[in-house]
Design a protein around this motif. Structure first.
Motif, mmCIF file in Angstrom:
data_model
loop_
_atom_site.group_PDB
_atom_site.id
_atom_site.type_symbol
_atom_site.label_atom_id
_atom_site.label_comp_id
_atom_site.label_asym_id
_atom_site.label_seq_id
_atom_site.Cartn_x
_atom_site.Cartn_y
_atom_site.Cartn_z
ATOM 1 N N ALA A 1 -3.802 5.651 14.196
ATOM 2 C CA ALA A 1 -3.759 6.841 14.252
ATOM 3 C C ALA A 1 -1.601 7.061 13.682
ATOM 4 N N ASP A 2 -1.284 6.521 14.626
ATOM 5 C CA ASP A 2 0.124 6.324 14.089
ATOM 6 C C ASP A 2 0.430 5.728 12.726
ATOM 7 N N LYS A 3 -0.009 4.955 12.316
ATOM 8 C CA LYS A 3 0.425 4.282 10.737
ATOM 9 C C LYS A 3 -0.587 5.637 9.932
ATOM 10 N N CYS A 4 -2.036 6.213 10.193
ATOM 11 C CA CYS A 4 -2.579 7.631 9.513
ATOM 12 C C CYS A 4 -1.309 8.798 9.241
ATOM 13 N N ARG A 5 -0.273 9.285 10.631
ATOM 14 C CA ARG A 5 -0.242 10.179 10.650
ATOM 15 C C ARG A 5 1.631 9.754 9.223
ATOM 16 N N TYR A 6 2.171 8.578 10.139
ATOM 17 C CA TYR A 6 3.123 8.860 8.764
ATOM 18 C C TYR A 6 2.701 8.083 7.470
ATOM 19 N N VAL A 7 1.425 7.535 6.601
ATOM 20 C CA VAL A 7 1.397 7.943 5.601
ATOM 21 C C VAL A 7 1.278 9.051 4.718
ATOM 22 N N VAL A 8 0.545 10.080 5.625
ATOM 23 C CA VAL A 8 0.080 11.518 5.231
ATOM 24 C C VAL A 8 1.695 12.188 5.019
ATOM 25 N N GLU A 9 2.361 12.113 6.592
ATOM 26 C CA GLU A 9 3.474 12.741 6.858
ATOM 27 C C GLU A 9 4.762 12.131 5.868
ATOM 28 N N GLU A 10 5.322 10.675 6.148
ATOM 29 C CA GLU A 10 6.589 10.824 5.755
ATOM 30 C C GLU A 10 6.301 10.042 4.220
ATOM 31 N N LEU A 11 4.929 9.224 3.668
ATOM 32 C CA LEU A 11 4.953 8.866 2.700
ATOM 33 C C LEU A 11 4.706 10.402 1.358
ATOM 34 N N GLY A 12 3.818 10.768 1.822
ATOM 35 C CA GLY A 12 2.982 11.788 1.581
ATOM 36 C C GLY A 12 1.997 12.167 0.465
ATOM 37 N N PHE A 13 0.931 10.980 1.073
ATOM 38 C CA PHE A 13 -0.367 10.521 0.731
ATOM 39 C C PHE A 13 -1.197 12.359 0.951
ATOM 40 N N ASP A 14 -2.233 12.593 0.244
ATOM 41 C CA ASP A 14 -2.934 13.740 0.731
ATOM 42 C C ASP A 14 -3.716 13.394 2.090
ATOM 43 N N ALA A 15 -4.140 11.915 2.117
ATOM 44 C CA ALA A 15 -5.513 11.766 3.673
ATOM 45 C C ALA A 15 -4.773 10.530 3.811
ATOM 46 N N GLY B 1 0.554 -1.264 0.096
ATOM 47 C CA GLY B 1 0.022 0.305 -0.092
ATOM 48 C C GLY B 1 0.540 1.738 -0.279
ATOM 49 N N SER B 2 1.505 1.469 1.069
ATOM 50 C CA SER B 2 2.693 2.408 0.803
ATOM 51 C C SER B 2 3.032 2.446 -0.430
ATOM 52 N N VAL B 3 3.575 1.605 -0.960
ATOM 53 C CA VAL B 3 4.110 1.718 -2.870
ATOM 54 C C VAL B 3 3.085 2.285 -3.608
ATOM 55 N N VAL B 4 1.996 1.687 -3.507
ATOM 56 C CA VAL B 4 0.530 2.477 -4.063
ATOM 57 C C VAL B 4 0.623 3.781 -4.249
ATOM 58 N N GLY B 5 0.419 4.284 -2.795
ATOM 59 C CA GLY B 5 0.266 5.547 -2.763
ATOM 60 C C GLY B 5 1.038 6.974 -3.480
#
Lengths: 339, 339
Positions: free
Chosen positions: B184-198, B163-167
């Motif tokens: 919440a931790d995973k969601c924060r990482y997805v947006v802040e580190e991986l750069g997803f929009d949400a 999933g991280s690569v898909v986004g």
């Protein structure tokens, strides 16, 4: 002399099942033609499951049928008056004339009326195998399922306007064609007249397990392509027999048209079998119509493509015929004869 | 000097959830190499959801894992002995070494061991973004969803290896990327580190209606592509927000891996929205690997593709780490460090 045009309008939206009071028969006087207009005496009205979706207000794949307006529908007929140089009295035409006896239309809009040749093809066939239902069958079978010789194609509502063409086109491509239909008469017709390899009477099967066993018996090599007109238990049973890399053309799910829940029990089978499931509406693929109609027209003109019609008599009979269609009471293409 | 090779074998098949007694740790003595063989000291073992399917006897998309044999699995490691002219001691290699410390393999079979360059790419990344999970993401996103700039792509298990690569690939193509993850931790990482929009924390939503409302808020223009790793309620909620002509790449349905029913509530939406839903397994599309790995390797080497690893320590820890993975306890790619 003014003439009366009898029409069926949508009086109210169905709550669940369609009822007679959702429709209203009205009479309108025909006005003189304006420049560019053509008047067609509709000979046949086509009744099709998609109309049920249009009767709802909710989101569907097309605009809602407006209340108090003439119900939408395909028609074939004959030009009886013309103020358009491209059309002459006596021309046979196909169009979206709606549930009414006369259609008056500005024929200068491209594609609004299509002249058809009835030398080798009966006029009504342009509402069936050589019309929208035929092209629907062709698109789903050829463009989505794309069966190879030796593969097995299953189609639900197999005796209907679309399903009957799907199986015959599959046979013509060397595939095994297995139908699903409701009742012994329809199943016999599908095998004996249409030439399918087998047809399963789904009414003889009370649950998915039983229907799936019947499919296993008739599809000994599994299912490679499924043309979906019905949904619900039938789809579940087919998925249990689907082969790796099988394709599902989703054309209709008539079992859910009145708002009944029709969950898919095991969507993980799409993954396990690496399937492709694709929904489509044939009007969004106008690019295939010439190729499809060429094949379909040739097959009908030479008697190689069989079809059957259920004909209701007169515009006033249209609502009852449509309600019957939704319950599978028709046998083959449901038409209303208007003259 | 003979050396001991510690291995995890499948001791029994799970009934429902995987339990520790489905596995057994065994010790084997390493035999001398035969001609053509190579011995690899595995550095990292990859744990992946697909292994759950292999543990069943029932029909899945691949052969069952045999009982009492070493569990299947991808590995990276270093050649420690070689009787094969193509491999030298010290070579870094990726292969399907299984849940064990040493892999002994006839390396003359093409593709069994692949040398990798660790100058710019860490060895473990060849089990993640530059390996099977990365190519899985690439295939589903590029070949099935194929997003246009401005479209919206949703992916479940968004903080995971796939999933991280898909986004991130979706973002690189100008699409809006919205993740679903648990906590919440995973969601924060997805947006802040991986750069997803949400990213939506699905654990905050008890039912489809609530999750669907959250998707509506984060996908104001609807959903054009969905990369499915989870299934169940998440899939139902996504379908309610799917746009016309949207595509679903079905990669996994981890919510049903223990045999729970995970029905799709409204398959008619596939038709209404003329969707394409496609299941796939990346190992059946070897033709895309070179192109995919070129893009993925370049992005990792230049730091543009972010990823995260959960690393368990030692072969004995593999079963527990695997059970955690199936419950979403990992955070990023789940590995077992073997040296």
């Amino acid at each position: 002399m003014t003439q009366t045009n009898r029409q069926i309008v949508l009086a109210s939206r169905p709550k669940g099942e369609v009822t007679p009071d959702n429709f209203r028969l009205v009479e309108a006087q025909l006005a003189p033609l304006a420049e560019g207009q053509v008047r067609v005496r509709n000979h046949f009205l086509s009744l099709d499951p998609y109309m049920r979706g249009r009767m709802n207000e909710s989101k569907s794949y097309a605009a809602s049928q407006p209340l108090d307006e003439v119900m939408i529908g395909g028609t074939v007929g004959e030009v009886v008056e013309s103020k358009n140089s491209h059309f002459t009295i006596g021309d046979k035409v196909v169009g979206m004339g709606g549930w009414q006896e006369f259609q008056t239309v500005d024929a200068s809009q491209r594609g609004v009326l299509q002249k058809v040749d009835t030398t080798h093809i009966p006029l009504s066939a342009y509402l069936g195998p050589v019309g929208m239902p035929g092209v629907t069958a062709w698109y789903g079978l050829v463009k989505i399922i794309n069966p190879k010789a030796g593969e097995t194609v299953v189609v639900s509502a197999a005796s209907g306007a679309v399903g009957s063409v799907v199986g015959q086109l599959a046979k013509a491509r060397g595939a095994r064609a297995v139908g699903l239909a409701g009742g012994a008469d329809k199943c016999r017709y599908v095998v004996e007249e249409l030439g399918f390899d087998a047809c399963i009477d789904y009414k003889q099967h009370a649950d998915v397990r039983s229907l799936s066993a019947a499919l296993k018996a008739e599809c000994p090599n599994g299912i490679d392509g499924y043309f979906e007109n019905v949904g619900g238990m039938i789809l579940d049973a087919v998925l249990l027999r689907a082969n790796a890399f099988s394709r599902v053309a989703m054309c209709g799910m008539i079992s859910g048209y009145d708002g009944q829940p029709i969950p898919m029990a095991a969507p993980q089978l799409i993954l396990v079998n690496r399937m492709k499931v694709e929904g489509f509406i044939v009007s969004e693929h106008m690019e295939v119509w010439p190729e499809a109609l060429k094949e379909l027209g040739g097959l009908v003109a030479t008697g190689k493509l069989k079809y059957r019609e259920s004909v209701a008599d007169g515009i006033a009979a249209a609502p009852e015929a449509f309600m019957g269609l939704l319950k599978g009471k028709n046998f083959g293409k449901q038409l209303v004869k208007l003259i």
